[in-house]
Design an enzyme around this catalytic site. Sequence first.
Site, PDB file in Angstrom:
ATOM      1  N   GLU A   1      -2.970   7.784  -5.790  1.00 49.66           N
ATOM      2  CA  GLU A   1      -3.182   7.028  -7.018  1.00 49.66           C
ATOM      3  C   GLU A   1      -4.371   7.591  -7.769  1.00 49.66           C
ATOM      4  O   GLU A   1      -5.388   7.906  -7.148  1.00 49.66           O
ATOM      5  CB  GLU A   1      -3.408   5.552  -6.685  1.00 49.66           C
ATOM      6  CG  GLU A   1      -2.180   4.907  -6.100  1.00 49.66           C
ATOM      7  CD  GLU A   1      -2.328   3.407  -5.863  1.00 49.66           C
ATOM      8  OE1 GLU A   1      -3.349   2.817  -6.271  1.00 49.66           O
ATOM      9  OE2 GLU A   1      -1.415   2.833  -5.267  1.00 49.66           O
TER      10      GLU A   1
ATOM     11  N   ASP B   1       4.513  -0.418  -7.413  1.00 52.05           N
ATOM     12  CA  ASP B   1       3.197  -0.733  -7.952  1.00 52.05           C
ATOM     13  C   ASP B   1       2.115   0.086  -7.259  1.00 52.05           C
ATOM     14  O   ASP B   1       0.979   0.120  -7.717  1.00 52.05           O
ATOM     15  CB  ASP B   1       2.903  -2.226  -7.780  1.00 52.05           C
ATOM     16  CG  ASP B   1       1.619  -2.653  -8.456  1.00 52.05           C
ATOM     17  OD1 ASP B   1       1.444  -2.345  -9.652  1.00 52.05           O
ATOM     18  OD2 ASP B   1       0.776  -3.295  -7.798  1.00 52.05           O
TER      19      ASP B   1
ATOM     20  N   HIS C   1      -0.449  -0.030 -10.223  1.00 49.84           N
ATOM     21  CA  HIS C   1      -1.181  -0.766  -9.188  1.00 49.84           C
ATOM     22  C   HIS C   1      -1.997  -1.900  -9.804  1.00 49.84           C
ATOM     23  O   HIS C   1      -3.197  -2.020  -9.615  1.00 49.84           O
ATOM     24  CB  HIS C   1      -2.087   0.163  -8.379  1.00 49.84           C
ATOM     25  CG  HIS C   1      -2.528  -0.466  -7.082  1.00 49.84           C
ATOM     26  ND1 HIS C   1      -3.063   0.262  -6.065  1.00 49.84           N
ATOM     27  CD2 HIS C   1      -2.508  -1.738  -6.637  1.00 49.84           C
ATOM     28  CE1 HIS C   1      -3.364  -0.536  -5.043  1.00 49.84           C
ATOM     29  NE2 HIS C   1      -3.035  -1.764  -5.380  1.00 49.84           N
TER      30      HIS C   1
ATOM     31  N   ARG D   1       0.854  -1.188   0.000  1.00 50.02           N
ATOM     32  CA  ARG D   1       0.000   0.000   0.000  1.00 50.02           C
ATOM     33  C   ARG D   1       0.886   1.232   0.000  1.00 50.02           C
ATOM     34  O   ARG D   1       1.840   1.338   0.775  1.00 50.02           O
ATOM     35  CB  ARG D   1      -0.920   0.021   1.226  1.00 50.02           C
ATOM     36  CG  ARG D   1      -1.923  -1.115   1.257  1.00 50.02           C
ATOM     37  CD  ARG D   1      -2.980  -0.925   0.160  1.00 50.02           C
ATOM     38  NE  ARG D   1      -3.949  -2.007   0.138  1.00 50.02           N
ATOM     39  CZ  ARG D   1      -4.061  -2.875  -0.842  1.00 50.02           C
ATOM     40  NH1 ARG D   1      -3.264  -2.828  -1.883  1.00 50.02           N
ATOM     41  NH2 ARG D   1      -5.004  -3.800  -0.811  1.00 50.02           N
TER      42      ARG D   1
END
Length: 182
Positions: free
Chosen positions: A123, A118, A142, A94
């Site tokens: 985001e 990632d 992600h 996360r």
Amino acid sequence: MGIVGYGDIGRACAKIAHVYGMKIVALRRNPALSVQDPLVDVVYGTDQESLEQLMSESDYIVCSAPSTVETRGLVGPDAFSKVKQDAVFINLGRGPVVDEDAMIRALKDGSLKGAALDVFEVEPLPESSELWELENVLLSPHNMDQTSTFMHEAAEFFVFENLPRFICGKDLLNPVDPRAGY
């Protein structure tokens, strides 16, 4: 390899690293759960001193910790100041667990050799982020779980594992613990 967040994802990473003969150092909220785990060499608790120790001895650091009140900003300036020279940082857990500004400083000053990311604090990753410009960073949107078999595997897990357990009144696999936040 150091693993920050030794749950299912961290353990899956350890399985792969173990095949290559890597020493595994893990950080876990409850280290006692991994005492008999044949994949890990050392399991630390989640205090700052343990995190800094893991950072100082790991060539590769995988962050797979959940985002909770306790983990937000966990990997910050103090942790990055202790990172082993030329280490590579991989975040697939996360985004908010990592202080991106501190990580960017470590990437720019050469403390970190590189990073594969990632997940991000925000985001999608803003166009203004310096991460886009760093040549020692690999970015993905992600989607580490977006494999050709993911939906099939998730449906099979539900239909063949948890649904029968639910119907029979048995404990479910992978339950959410509201107190822990994941």
